[in-house]
Design a protein around this motif. Structure first.
Motif, PDB file in Angstrom:
ATOM      1  N   ARG A   2    -114.811 -55.853  11.906  1.00 34.41           N
ATOM      2  CA  ARG A   2    -113.803 -56.679  11.225  1.00 34.41           C
ATOM      3  C   ARG A   2    -113.139 -57.489  11.953  1.00 34.41           C
ATOM      4  O   ARG A   2    -112.570 -58.632  11.494  1.00 34.41           O
ATOM      5  CB  ARG A   2    -112.631 -55.684  10.744  1.00 34.41           C
ATOM      6  CG  ARG A   2    -113.256 -54.553   9.456  1.00 34.41           C
ATOM      7  CD  ARG A   2    -112.364 -53.713   8.885  1.00 34.41           C
ATOM      8  NE  ARG A   2    -112.890 -52.861   7.805  1.00 34.41           N
ATOM      9  CZ  ARG A   2    -112.320 -51.882   7.452  1.00 34.41           C
ATOM     10  NH1 ARG A   2    -111.204 -51.214   7.740  1.00 34.41           N
ATOM     11  NH2 ARG A   2    -113.156 -51.147   6.223  1.00 34.41           N
ATOM     12  N   ARG A  26    -110.133 -59.567   2.154  1.00 33.17           N
ATOM     13  CA  ARG A  26    -109.544 -59.462   3.486  1.00 33.17           C
ATOM     14  C   ARG A  26    -108.114 -58.701   3.370  1.00 33.17           C
ATOM     15  O   ARG A  26    -107.418 -58.860   2.214  1.00 33.17           O
ATOM     16  CB  ARG A  26    -109.535 -60.867   3.873  1.00 33.17           C
ATOM     17  CG  ARG A  26    -110.573 -61.523   4.421  1.00 33.17           C
ATOM     18  CD  ARG A  26    -110.230 -62.924   4.921  1.00 33.17           C
ATOM     19  NE  ARG A  26    -111.464 -63.574   5.223  1.00 33.17           N
ATOM     20  CZ  ARG A  26    -112.170 -63.464   6.573  1.00 33.17           C
ATOM     21  NH1 ARG A  26    -111.576 -62.803   7.451  1.00 33.17           N
ATOM     22  NH2 ARG A  26    -113.120 -64.164   6.748  1.00 33.17           N
ATOM     23  N   ARG A  67    -113.063 -57.071   4.812  1.00 34.28           N
ATOM     24  CA  ARG A  67    -113.394 -55.788   4.483  1.00 34.28           C
ATOM     25  C   ARG A  67    -114.815 -55.735   3.605  1.00 34.28           C
ATOM     26  O   ARG A  67    -115.317 -54.761   3.559  1.00 34.28           O
ATOM     27  CB  ARG A  67    -112.309 -55.179   3.627  1.00 34.28           C
ATOM     28  CG  ARG A  67    -110.802 -55.169   4.476  1.00 34.28           C
ATOM     29  CD  ARG A  67    -109.845 -54.144   3.838  1.00 34.28           C
ATOM     30  NE  ARG A  67    -110.162 -53.048   3.237  1.00 34.28           N
ATOM     31  CZ  ARG A  67    -110.046 -51.843   3.798  1.00 34.28           C
ATOM     32  NH1 ARG A  67    -109.679 -52.055   5.192  1.00 34.28           N
ATOM     33  NH2 ARG A  67    -110.557 -50.750   3.298  1.00 34.28           N
TER      34      ARG A  67
END
Length: 89
Positions: free
Chosen positions: A15, A52, A58
């Motif tokens: 991430r 996101r 994500r």
């Protein structure tokens, strides 16, 4: 035929990396466009989406249209092996 590919980003390190690198779906989109411009038959990208949270990726998704008259490579290899035209591994 339309194919949808979903990429999930589960690890925090991945991430964080998304802050400086494009999502997997966006990278695939770009690769397909470059292949198409080079005249290589490839899937046609239809849409791209990213999820996101606080700027961190994500997940991402890409949809493509199948290559017309394409055949499955695995099936062609299996058929060639069955006919004795391809070496077996």
């Amino acid at each position: 035929i339309i194919y949808v590919k979903r990429f999930r980003v589960l690890r925090l390190g991945d991430r964080l990396l998304s802050l400086v690198r494009a999502s997997p779906a966006r990278r695939e989109w770009g690769a397909l466009l470059r292949l198409s411009l080079a005249g290589v038959p490839c899937p046609v990208p239809l849409f791209l989406g990213e999820e996101r949270r606080l700027g961190l990726l994500r997940g991402s998704v890409i949809a493509t249209r199948a290559v017309e008259r394409a055949t499955d490579l695995g099936q062609r290899i299996d058929a060639a092996r069955a006919a004795g035209d391809a070496p077996a591994r």
